[in-house]
Design a protein around this motif. Structure first.
Motif, PDB file in Angstrom:
ATOM      1  N   MET A   1       0.854  -1.179   0.000  1.00  0.00           N
ATOM      2  CA  MET A   1       0.000   0.000   0.000  1.00  0.00           C
ATOM      3  C   MET A   1       0.897   1.238   0.000  1.00  0.00           C
ATOM      4  O   MET A   1       1.800   1.348   0.812  1.00  0.00           O
ATOM      5  N   GLU A   2       0.609   2.175  -0.898  1.00  0.00           N
ATOM      6  CA  GLU A   2       1.462   3.352  -0.988  1.00  0.00           C
ATOM      7  C   GLU A   2       0.992   4.441  -0.021  1.00  0.00           C
ATOM      8  O   GLU A   2      -0.190   4.503   0.334  1.00  0.00           O
ATOM      9  N   THR A   3       1.932   5.268   0.364  1.00  0.00           N
ATOM     10  CA  THR A   3       1.610   6.339   1.301  1.00  0.00           C
ATOM     11  C   THR A   3       0.929   7.479   0.559  1.00  0.00           C
ATOM     12  O   THR A   3       0.880   7.507  -0.668  1.00  0.00           O
ATOM     13  N   GLU A   4       0.386   8.421   1.325  1.00  0.00           N
ATOM     14  CA  GLU A   4      -0.268   9.585   0.716  1.00  0.00           C
ATOM     15  C   GLU A   4       0.709  10.394  -0.119  1.00  0.00           C
ATOM     16  O   GLU A   4       0.348  10.934  -1.159  1.00  0.00           O
ATOM     17  N   TRP A   5       1.967  10.476   0.330  1.00  0.00           N
ATOM     18  CA  TRP A   5       2.970  11.239  -0.421  1.00  0.00           C
ATOM     19  C   TRP A   5       3.246  10.587  -1.774  1.00  0.00           C
ATOM     20  O   TRP A   5       3.325  11.258  -2.792  1.00  0.00           O
ATOM     21  N   GLU A   6       3.380   9.249  -1.779  1.00  0.00           N
ATOM     22  CA  GLU A   6       3.605   8.538  -3.034  1.00  0.00           C
ATOM     23  C   GLU A   6       2.413   8.684  -3.965  1.00  0.00           C
ATOM     24  O   GLU A   6       2.568   8.813  -5.174  1.00  0.00           O
ATOM     25  N   GLU A   7       1.219   8.679  -3.394  1.00  0.00           N
ATOM     26  CA  GLU A   7       0.014   8.869  -4.192  1.00  0.00           C
ATOM     27  C   GLU A   7       0.004  10.260  -4.814  1.00  0.00           C
ATOM     28  O   GLU A   7      -0.340  10.425  -5.988  1.00  0.00           O
ATOM     29  N   LEU A   8       0.407  11.279  -4.050  1.00  0.00           N
ATOM     30  CA  LEU A   8       0.467  12.644  -4.566  1.00  0.00           C
ATOM     31  C   LEU A   8       1.522  12.753  -5.670  1.00  0.00           C
ATOM     32  O   LEU A   8       1.284  13.390  -6.698  1.00  0.00           O
ATOM     33  N   GLU A   9       2.685  12.113  -5.481  1.00  0.00           N
ATOM     34  CA  GLU A   9       3.724  12.139  -6.508  1.00  0.00           C
ATOM     35  C   GLU A   9       3.244  11.476  -7.793  1.00  0.00           C
ATOM     36  O   GLU A   9       3.470  11.986  -8.891  1.00  0.00           O
ATOM     37  N   ARG A  10       2.564  10.354  -7.659  1.00  0.00           N
ATOM     38  CA  ARG A  10       2.045   9.661  -8.838  1.00  0.00           C
ATOM     39  C   ARG A  10       0.998  10.517  -9.547  1.00  0.00           C
ATOM     40  O   ARG A  10       0.965  10.607 -10.766  1.00  0.00           O
ATOM     41  N   TRP A  11       0.158  11.188  -8.782  1.00  0.00           N
ATOM     42  CA  TRP A  11      -0.867  12.055  -9.358  1.00  0.00           C
ATOM     43  C   TRP A  11      -0.236  13.236 -10.085  1.00  0.00           C
ATOM     44  O   TRP A  11      -0.664  13.595 -11.177  1.00  0.00           O
ATOM     45  N   MET A  12       0.822  13.838  -9.482  1.00  0.00           N
ATOM     46  CA  MET A  12       1.488  14.985 -10.104  1.00  0.00           C
ATOM     47  C   MET A  12       2.177  14.601 -11.413  1.00  0.00           C
ATOM     48  O   MET A  12       2.280  15.415 -12.315  1.00  0.00           O
ATOM     49  N   GLU A  13       2.661  13.356 -11.529  1.00  0.00           N
ATOM     50  CA  GLU A  13       3.302  12.915 -12.764  1.00  0.00           C
ATOM     51  C   GLU A  13       2.324  12.913 -13.930  1.00  0.00           C
ATOM     52  O   GLU A  13       2.708  13.139 -15.074  1.00  0.00           O
ATOM     53  N   ASN A  14       1.055  12.683 -13.656  1.00  0.00           N
ATOM     54  CA  ASN A  14       0.043  12.625 -14.713  1.00  0.00           C
ATOM     55  C   ASN A  14      -0.528  13.996 -15.068  1.00  0.00           C
ATOM     56  O   ASN A  14      -1.296  14.102 -16.013  1.00  0.00           O
ATOM     57  N   GLN A  15      -0.193  15.023 -14.319  1.00  0.00           N
ATOM     58  CA  GLN A  15      -0.718  16.362 -14.580  1.00  0.00           C
ATOM     59  C   GLN A  15       0.143  17.065 -15.613  1.00  0.00           C
ATOM     60  O   GLN A  15       1.346  16.905 -15.663  1.00  0.00           O
ATOM     61  N   ARG A  16      -0.493  17.881 -16.417  1.00  0.00           N
ATOM     62  CA  ARG A  16       0.245  18.671 -17.398  1.00  0.00           C
ATOM     63  C   ARG A  16       0.469  20.060 -16.837  1.00  0.00           C
ATOM     64  O   ARG A  16      -0.468  20.729 -16.422  1.00  0.00           O
ATOM     65  N   LEU A  17       1.710  20.485 -16.843  1.00  0.00           N
ATOM     66  CA  LEU A  17       2.021  21.840 -16.411  1.00  0.00           C
ATOM     67  C   LEU A  17       1.699  22.808 -17.542  1.00  0.00           C
ATOM     68  O   LEU A  17       1.777  22.451 -18.720  1.00  0.00           O
ATOM     69  N   PRO A  18       1.341  24.038 -17.245  1.00  0.00           N
ATOM     70  CA  PRO A  18       1.014  25.002 -18.296  1.00  0.00           C
ATOM     71  C   PRO A  18       2.222  25.301 -19.167  1.00  0.00           C
ATOM     72  O   PRO A  18       3.370  25.223 -18.733  1.00  0.00           O
ATOM     73  N   LYS A  19       1.946  25.648 -20.410  1.00  0.00           N
ATOM     74  CA  LYS A  19       3.020  25.967 -21.343  1.00  0.00           C
ATOM     75  C   LYS A  19       3.612  27.322 -20.998  1.00  0.00           C
ATOM     76  O   LYS A  19       2.944  28.180 -20.451  1.00  0.00           O
ATOM     77  N   GLY A  20       4.874  27.500 -21.346  1.00  0.00           N
ATOM     78  CA  GLY A  20       5.532  28.774 -21.066  1.00  0.00           C
ATOM     79  C   GLY A  20       6.409  28.679 -19.845  1.00  0.00           C
ATOM     80  O   GLY A  20       5.942  28.864 -18.725  1.00  0.00           O
ATOM     81  N   PHE A  21       7.668  28.367 -20.043  1.00  0.00           N
ATOM     82  CA  PHE A  21       8.585  28.177 -18.913  1.00  0.00           C
ATOM     83  C   PHE A  21       8.807  29.458 -18.122  1.00  0.00           C
ATOM     84  O   PHE A  21       9.113  29.407 -16.933  1.00  0.00           O
ATOM     85  N   GLU A  22       8.640  30.618 -18.744  1.00  0.00           N
ATOM     86  CA  GLU A  22       8.890  31.870 -18.015  1.00  0.00           C
ATOM     87  C   GLU A  22       7.947  32.046 -16.830  1.00  0.00           C
ATOM     88  O   GLU A  22       8.289  32.677 -15.842  1.00  0.00           O
TER      89      GLU A  22
END
Length: 141
Positions: free
Chosen positions: A1-22
């Motif tokens: 069973m994964e911890t809440e932190w691991e679950e959050l990390e896995r969820w963040m990997e699937n999110q798309r960050l907005p375009k525009g590095f600036e």
């Protein structure tokens, strides 16, 4: 069973960050983005962190925060503490005090709070920037 932190990390990997590095170089934007993502993913964590809804307006000389308290607010129980970078409201019926981060540093002793029957309005003067210049003496060695 994964911890809440691991679950959050896995969820963040699937999110798309907005375009525009600036935009990634703006810490205020990053802070707001992360808080928004965490609030969407973990609503209980956002409420536990004391996140409150407040309307913050900024002028050249001041910062104004409008916080809806409702018509039945007990002003004798509410305590407002102003600091340079945030204000805290306690006695709202919750165990944790509500903390509102301010967009600029302010002078806490200039705090002016008014309650109009539904909304608490807090106005604070901004802290002036100190631009210090020193003339240095150049010595030969």
């Amino acid at each position: 069973m994964e911890t809440e932190w691991e679950e959050l990390e896995r969820w963040m990997e699937n999110q798309r960050l907005p375009k525009g590095f600036e935009r990634m170089q703006q810490p205020d934007w990053i802070d707001a983005y992360v808080r928004n993502m965490i609030a969407k993913a973990l609503p209980a964590a956002a409420s536990a962190a004391g996140k409150v809804t407040a309307d913050i307006a900024e002028t050249k000389l001041s910062v104004t925060v409008k916080f809806p308290l409702g018509e039945n607010a007990d002003l004798d129980r509410i305590r407002l503490v102003a600091m340079e970078d945030r204000i805290k409201l306690s006695g709202l019926g919750e165990n944790n005090p509500a903390t509102i981060r301010l967009p600029k540093l302010v002078l806490p002793h200039t705090c002016d709070a008014h309650y109009d029957g539904a909304v608490l309005t807090v106005r604070l003067r901004k802290r002036p920037t100190r631009k210090i210049a020193v003339t240095a003496v150049i010595r030969t060695v």
